[in-house]
Design an enzyme around this catalytic site. Sequence first.
Site, PDB file in Angstrom:
ATOM      1  N   GLU A 181       0.819  -1.213   0.000  1.00  0.00           N
ATOM      2  CA  GLU A 181       0.000   0.000   0.000  1.00  0.00           C
ATOM      3  C   GLU A 181       0.854   1.265   0.000  1.00  0.00           C
ATOM      4  OE1 GLU A 181      -3.617   0.296   2.246  1.00  0.00           O
ATOM      5  OE2 GLU A 181      -3.622  -1.873   2.612  1.00  0.00           O
ATOM      6  N   HIS A 335       4.651 -10.238  17.291  1.00  0.00           N
ATOM      7  CA  HIS A 335       5.370 -11.414  17.777  1.00  0.00           C
ATOM      8  C   HIS A 335       6.758 -11.518  17.161  1.00  0.00           C
ATOM      9  CE1 HIS A 335       6.465 -15.694  18.282  1.00  0.00           C
ATOM     10  NE2 HIS A 335       5.883 -15.510  19.460  1.00  0.00           N
ATOM     11  N   LYS A 376      10.928 -11.936  26.604  1.00  0.00           N
ATOM     12  CA  LYS A 376      10.935 -11.039  25.450  1.00  0.00           C
ATOM     13  C   LYS A 376      11.102  -9.577  25.870  1.00  0.00           C
ATOM     14  CE  LYS A 376       7.993 -14.340  23.024  1.00  0.00           C
ATOM     15  NZ  LYS A 376       6.615 -14.631  22.555  1.00  0.00           N
TER      16      LYS A 376
END
Length: 429
Positions: A181, A335, A376
């Site tokens: 896009e 993620h 994380k």
Amino acid sequence: KNDTQRTHKEHTYTLEKENTMSAQPETSKQQPEKAAQEDEVLATVEGYDHIPAGAAEAVLHVKAVKMPANHPTVSGYDFNRGIDYAAMFAAFPTMGFQGTNFGKAVIEVNRMLNWKLSQEPITATEDEDYLDPAVREKVGTKIFFGYTSNQISCGNREVIRFLAQHKLVDVMVTTGGGIEEDFMKCMAPTYMGDFGMKGRELRLKGLNRIGNLLVPNDNYCKFEDWITPILDEMVREQNEEGKLWSPSSMIARFGKEINNEDSVYYWAYKNDIPVYCPALTDGSIGDMIYFNSFKHDKPLVVDIASDIRGINNHALCASPRKTGMLILGGGVTKHHICNANLMRNGADFSVFINTGNDFDGSDSGARPDEAISWGKIRIDATPVKVYGDASLIFPLLVAETFAKHHHAQKAEEPESAVAEKPASASTSQ
């Protein structure tokens, strides 16, 4: 028979009257006890003499602890002070609700931008390249920036382009739509629509709805005309020169070919910012690769293994730099960045902006604390999640962080240095 019924009724009435009369003296005996009980219930709690004790004790039975003198109190901006946007933004941390989370996000992103290696003590195992104080002052946070495709669909595309143009982030991750896009907008505009527009009517008119935005089918036709010869050339380089294409190298090539300063990926290519897209084929680019595959005996092969090595190494080898994560939306984008930072036992700074909730166990809606449990995000970090639409929140966040940081640095540079320095240059990466 009638005499017998009459006699029975009279006898019953007599017994009821006797029972009532015999009960009256006992009731009068109980009255003082009942009154005493009422007096006890109506006895007041000290300081609340207008409230029955039972109710007062139920409501006020736990005495409040004394709050610390320096504990923040709820307070918003007072417009009696005039229109002072700096002061208004400064009031957000004590606004409450998502206003407070937005204020915390501003603080967290500024911590990302302001951290320098010079703030850390030199360790016994420090690399010789980082012993010079001048060098340490130039080593900042490695920032991983991710966003879903709708952020390119909407006006956040221009905000994202600003970050890429001035090299304010180091690694970018998005989805397939977030790539195509951007290029389509270089060829034709996306139009404003409405959330309530009927899908059937739009389909018959060749208009595709993204929320309250409209993309004509013609835009995709122009995109196909542009990308098809590029894919043909990439196939030729693969088959004749042994070139192995990955999603990130394809995006860099597209950024080079578009050669348009309105494009996010033109600036990513110019500034050597890697853009990872593990779902590159999930969209129009995937359709073009599919159609193109019927033209060649040996069609395009896309290597995703080299890209997972690439993004993971960006995190693993970031040291001695700290890492920061700024992620708009969820899904694979969120993620992919978080998982890369797992390779270094977590990011040091983190801000998530999305509308997801965690009750269904999705990673998209998961709060930062869940990422801490996976390694994380570092356990001593102060991550922030803002629940809300990034089309509203992100421009305000950038205004209070990246834009201020960039323009402040630019103002401090000598005019000669600004004249000699290309627009894409920034501090050491």
